[in-house]
Every structure is written in structure tokens, then in C-alpha cells.
Enzyme design. Structure first.
Site, PDB file in Angstrom:
ATOM      1  N   GLU A 129       8.723  13.606 -19.715  1.00  0.00           N
ATOM      2  CA  GLU A 129       7.362  13.859 -19.243  1.00  0.00           C
ATOM      3  C   GLU A 129       7.338  14.956 -18.188  1.00  0.00           C
ATOM      4  OE1 GLU A 129       5.150  10.368 -18.285  1.00  0.00           O
ATOM      5  OE2 GLU A 129       6.209   9.122 -19.729  1.00  0.00           O
ATOM      6  N   CYS A 147       5.038  19.751 -12.241  1.00  0.00           N
ATOM      7  CA  CYS A 147       5.933  18.697 -11.767  1.00  0.00           C
ATOM      8  C   CYS A 147       6.918  18.430 -12.895  1.00  0.00           C
ATOM      9  CB  CYS A 147       5.137  17.436 -11.411  1.00  0.00           C
ATOM     10  SG  CYS A 147       6.159  16.058 -10.840  1.00  0.00           S
ATOM     11  N   CYS A 154      15.880   7.703 -15.238  1.00  0.00           N
ATOM     12  CA  CYS A 154      16.547   7.823 -13.944  1.00  0.00           C
ATOM     13  C   CYS A 154      17.429   6.602 -13.717  1.00  0.00           C
ATOM     14  CB  CYS A 154      15.519   7.935 -12.816  1.00  0.00           C
ATOM     15  SG  CYS A 154      16.265   8.200 -11.182  1.00  0.00           S
ATOM     16  N   CYS A 158      14.620   3.135  -7.989  1.00  0.00           N
ATOM     17  CA  CYS A 158      13.832   2.878  -6.783  1.00  0.00           C
ATOM     18  C   CYS A 158      12.740   1.862  -7.126  1.00  0.00           C
ATOM     19  CB  CYS A 158      13.216   4.175  -6.261  1.00  0.00           C
ATOM     20  SG  CYS A 158      14.445   5.366  -5.690  1.00  0.00           S
ATOM     21  N   CYS A 161       9.087   2.901  -8.295  1.00  0.00           N
ATOM     22  CA  CYS A 161       8.975   4.007  -9.251  1.00  0.00           C
ATOM     23  C   CYS A 161       9.091   3.511 -10.688  1.00  0.00           C
ATOM     24  CB  CYS A 161      10.052   5.047  -8.959  1.00  0.00           C
ATOM     25  SG  CYS A 161       9.998   6.483 -10.063  1.00  0.00           S
ATOM     26  N   GLY A 201      13.675  11.453 -13.042  1.00  0.00           N
ATOM     27  CA  GLY A 201      15.067  11.714 -12.734  1.00  0.00           C
ATOM     28  C   GLY A 201      15.332  12.104 -11.293  1.00  0.00           C
ATOM     29  N   GLU A 202      16.601  12.112 -10.939  1.00  0.00           N
ATOM     30  CA  GLU A 202      17.093  12.511  -9.626  1.00  0.00           C
ATOM     31  C   GLU A 202      17.738  13.888  -9.760  1.00  0.00           C
ATOM     32  OE1 GLU A 202      18.348  13.629  -6.430  1.00  0.00           O
ATOM     33  OE2 GLU A 202      17.420  11.663  -6.152  1.00  0.00           O
ATOM     34  N   SER A 231      13.294  17.868  -4.981  1.00  0.00           N
ATOM     35  CA  SER A 231      13.184  16.559  -4.341  1.00  0.00           C
ATOM     36  C   SER A 231      14.432  15.723  -4.616  1.00  0.00           C
ATOM     37  CB  SER A 231      11.943  15.829  -4.877  1.00  0.00           C
ATOM     38  OG  SER A 231      11.851  14.531  -4.347  1.00  0.00           O
ATOM     39  N   SER A 254      13.162  11.972  -0.205  1.00  0.00           N
ATOM     40  CA  SER A 254      12.383  10.733  -0.319  1.00  0.00           C
ATOM     41  C   SER A 254      12.964   9.703   0.640  1.00  0.00           C
ATOM     42  CB  SER A 254      12.432  10.217  -1.758  1.00  0.00           C
ATOM     43  OG  SER A 254      11.830  11.130  -2.638  1.00  0.00           O
ATOM     44  N   LEU A 255      12.285   9.490   1.753  1.00  0.00           N
ATOM     45  CA  LEU A 255      12.800   8.624   2.813  1.00  0.00           C
ATOM     46  C   LEU A 255      12.277   7.193   2.664  1.00  0.00           C
ATOM     47  CD1 LEU A 255      14.688   9.159   5.187  1.00  0.00           C
ATOM     48  CD2 LEU A 255      12.676   9.430   6.639  1.00  0.00           C
ATOM     49  N   HIS A 256      10.964   7.021   2.749  1.00  0.00           N
ATOM     50  CA  HIS A 256      10.275   5.766   2.468  1.00  0.00           C
ATOM     51  C   HIS A 256      10.503   4.640   3.472  1.00  0.00           C
ATOM     52  CE1 HIS A 256       9.427   7.883  -1.141  1.00  0.00           C
ATOM     53  NE2 HIS A 256      10.616   7.703  -1.683  1.00  0.00           N
ATOM     54  N   ASN A 332       1.160   4.441  -5.777  1.00  0.00           N
ATOM     55  CA  ASN A 332       0.395   4.483  -7.013  1.00  0.00           C
ATOM     56  C   ASN A 332       0.809   3.316  -7.896  1.00  0.00           C
ATOM     57  OD1 ASN A 332      -1.037   6.984  -6.513  1.00  0.00           O
ATOM     58  ND2 ASN A 332       0.946   8.000  -6.744  1.00  0.00           N
ATOM     59  N   CYS A 375       2.333  10.441  -8.774  1.00  0.00           N
ATOM     60  CA  CYS A 375       3.690  10.290  -8.253  1.00  0.00           C
ATOM     61  C   CYS A 375       4.180   8.858  -8.453  1.00  0.00           C
ATOM     62  CB  CYS A 375       3.699  10.643  -6.765  1.00  0.00           C
ATOM     63  SG  CYS A 375       5.332  10.593  -6.016  1.00  0.00           S
TER      64      CYS A 375
END
Length: 400
Positions: A129, A147, A154, A158, A161, A201-202, A231, A254-256, A332, A375
Site C-alpha cells: 500500500e 507516503c 512489518c 508496534c 499499528c 514496514g520499517e 521514519s 517514532s518515540l511514542h 487512528n 497513519c
């Protein structure tokens, strides 16, 4: 209650996935191009490489320049469409197994805000995608952000996600990243102005292909480096490698969470990459490249969105040098998640708490929500297993 919802265990396979891919990422970009991008795919090749290819096939050098134009401006999709080239050259390319490297669009969904999510059918029948996000400024100029995905699925899972929940299949090859941008340009009939590696993916687990795609996007498709963002949730040893290339693109981490304990519950792979080590690498990245790091922070209601969390986050960033930018992302919704999107009041309070502590902050505008293109929402049932072969049909472009 929150602690019950957040019992996510960092399994050994995830840690092994990080370590093994990080080792792969340390090989040179040049060697990766031969092994990863494949010797028989035209897309992703530079103009000098295409000129050399023309000479290797007994053609004049300028045929390589023509090839470059056809690939990146005319956006041809197959060898026969290279109509400006001699038929004998096209026949030779085909006979030697060369392909352009473009995949068909399997499906497209348009959100009410104009965001479009497309599913590209890869050669192995898996779907990946990518999202096109159009934004018109006050002067009427259109900024089109792509994007893009870097993996099919992935492996890092996470907890907030959708992509990780759908499983992991493989890394994308560099041309499979580049073709996402070309597909969006054709669909929108407008050039892509910005690229964010924030799709499926990472990126750091596929760093060689990402770097080669970055080169092509910058040099061949002519998207400025400062218009490209890479990212990562954090993979050991890869931020240092990225810094060594001294790109002028933005690194978004990506800290979160503002501390290691909470981060491990949200990002299982964080157990393999302690927060202090991650922050040290971010500080060194800024010192080597002169480019500030942007931190992505997904706000989860009742989990990491209090003003105390904001205060702790500000303290963490000041401790590691300051000058950072925080991009807040209200969660989201995704299927099967116990997380909730915070109320707007909580988002504004978090943002204000950071600003009062001299942290630059922005709140990401949610785009594509009704097309599951926002996202954290990218996921399809064929990212793990290939799509079954069906009779050929025209691409579907559907509004939701």
C-alpha cells in the site's frame, strides 16, 4: 486497567529480526544494488548507468538518455512502450530478460478529503500500500505527498499499528519503492513534491534499498532531499549508518513514550534498543548531519497523553541536547485494538505543555481516515500471503 491493556511481550523472534536485519543493513549500498534491485530491472537506474547499458547493447550513448526520459518522465511500463528506441534494441532487452520494473495498480480507494490509497500488485502477487496526500496552500499551489512503503508488512508489531498485525512477508526492492511515487503521479496527474517513508514496514530494516530508492527519487525524479523524510521506530546501529551518508533529508523517530518502561509496552522492539541508546544516536545524528531529528508521538487516550507525560518528554529532549521537533499524532482507530483516540482537549493540553517547556511541536492533521489510509492504518490481507491469480481486469478506482 491501562496496564492490563498494555501487556505486550517482546518475543525473541522480534529481537532476532531486528538484529539480523540490522546486520544486513551494514553492507554497502553498491553491493545491495546488484543483489537487491536485480540486474534486469531498468527502473531505479541512473542516467550514467543507462548510458552504459546502451553501450553494452551496441547502441549509441544517447540512447541511455532517452531511456532515462522514458522511465522517469514518460513513465513507460513495459519494454515495448520504449517506442523511441530502435526495435532491435527493445528486442534485445526483452530477450535478455530486462523489464521496466513497473507493477499494476490492483485497487485504489479515495477518501472524502482527496487522499488516495492504492494497492500495488507486486510480481509475486503480494500487495503493498501507498498513499497520496494532496494539500492545497493559500496560493492555490498543490503539495502532493507520497507516503511510501519499504516492506511488505512489518515484523516489528508496534501495538497501535495495523501493518504489524497483518504479518510480514519481505523487503521491497528499490524499484518497488520508486514505482509507488510514479504510480501516484500518474493517478493525480501531478508531480509528487514530498516523500515520507512512513508506509508499511520499517525502513531501517531495509536500509540499502531505501537509500538506493532515495538516490533515485532525488537524482532521477528530482525530489529535493529536504522534501524526503525517513521514519524509524529505532533499529540498533542503523541511525549511525544513515548519518554517515550525510543526507539532507529528515529523520523521523517514532518515540511514542517519554520513558523506557512505557515505550516497551507500546513498541515491543524497544527492549532491544534502550531509550538512552536511541537518544544518543539521535544526538550524534544531528551533530554529524546538522539536520534536527523529528520525533513522532502517537497519543493514546489514558496511556501516554497526560501533561505529566508531556513534561517528562520535554525533560528527556532537553537532556539530550534540545533543538528537536515533536509531531503529535492522535491515534487512528484500527480493528482489534483496545486503544482509543484522545479528545481534542487532551491533544491541545499535551501540545501546550510541550510548548511551555520550549519544545517545538505540531499536531498532524488526520488525512485519509475514512479510506483506512491514515497513519498506522495500512494493512491488507495479502501482505502475508500472495494474492490468488484471477482473470486480468482493469484497475479499480473506488470512492468510499
Amino acid at each position: 486497567m491501562a496496564s492490563t491493556a498494555l501487556q505486550h511481550v517482546c518475543a525473541a523472534p522480534i529481537a532476532r529480526a531486528i538484529r539480523s536485519r540490522a546486520i544486513l543493513a551494514t553492507s554497502s549500498v553498491a553491493s545491495a544494488r546488484a543483489a537487491d534491485a536485480g540486474p534486469h530491472v531498468l527502473l531505479g537506474m541512473s542516467e550514467p548507468d543507462l548510458q552504459k547499458l546502451a553501450l553494452d547493447f551496441g547502441q549509441q550513448k544517447y540512447r541511455g538518455k532517452q531511456l532515462h526520459h522514458l522511465l522517469y518522465k514518460a513513465k513507460v511500463k513495459d519494454i515495448e512502450s520504449l517506442s523511441q528506441l530502435p526495435q532491435a534494441f527493445r528486442d534485445s532487452l526483452r530477450e535478455m530478460g530486462w523489464k521496466v520494473g513497473r507493477s499494476p495498480v490492483h485497487h485504489a480507494v479515495t477518501a472524502t478529503d482527496g487522499t488516495i490509497k492504492i494497492l500495488i500488485k507486486l510480481e509475486d502477487n503480494r500487495l503493498v500500500e501507498t498513499v497520496g496526500i494532496p494539500v492545497e496552500d493559500d496560493q492555490g499551489s498543490l503539495r502532493l505527498t507520497a507516503c511510501v512503503s519499504s516492506q511488505v508488512g512489518c515484523p516489528l508489531r508496534c501495538s497501535f499499528c495495523a501493518t504489524g498485525k497483518g504479518g510480514y512477508s519481505r523487503n521491497l526492492r528499490s524499484h518497488e519503492i520508486v514505482e509507488q511515487v510514479l504510480a501516484l503521479e500518474e493517478l493525480f496527474k501531478h508531480r509528487v513534491t514530498n516523500v515520507v517513508f512512513m508506509g508499511m514496514g520499517e525502513p531501517m530494516l531495509n536500509l540499502n534499498a531505501v537509500l538506493e530508492a532515495h538516490r533515485c527519487l532525488n537524482k532521477d525524479i528530482q525530489i529535493g532531499q529536504r522534501m524526503i523524510t525517513i521514519s524509524t521506530v529505532g533499529v540498533p546501529n542503523t541511525i549511525k549508518k544513515l548519518a554517515s551518508h550525510k543526507l539532507q533529508s529528515t529523520l523521523a523517530v517514532s518515540l511514542h513514550a517519554p520513558n523506557q518502561k512505557l515505550r516497551e509496552t507500546i513498541v515491543p522492539s524497544a527492549k532491544s534498543y534502550p531509550l538512552d541508546a536511541l537518544m544518543e544516536d539521535c544526538r550524534d545524528y544531528f551533530r554529524e548531519t546538522g539536520r534536527r531529528v523529528s520525533f513522532e508521538y502517537t497519543l493514546l487516550a489514558g496511556i501516554n497523553d497526560s501533561t505529566d507525560h508531556a513534561s517528562e518528554l520535554a525533560q528527556l529532549l532537553h537532556e539530550w541536547g534540545g533543538g528537536y521537533h515533536v509531531n503529535l499524532i492522535p491515534f487512528n482507530p484500527i480493528d482489534g485494538s483496545e486503544y482509543r483516540r484522545p479528545y481534542k482537549k487532551a491533544v491541545l493540553a499535551f501540545s501546550a505543555a510541550l510548548e511551555s517547556r520550549r519544545i517545538t511541536v505540531s499536531v498532524r492533521q488526520t488525512r485519509g481516515l475514512d479510506a483506512s489510509a491514515a497513519c498506522g492504518q495500512l494493512r491488507n490481507e495479502f501482505q502475508k500471503s500472495p494474492l490468488l491469480e484471477l482473470p486480468a481486469s482493469e484497475p479499480q478506482f473506488s470512492p468510499v
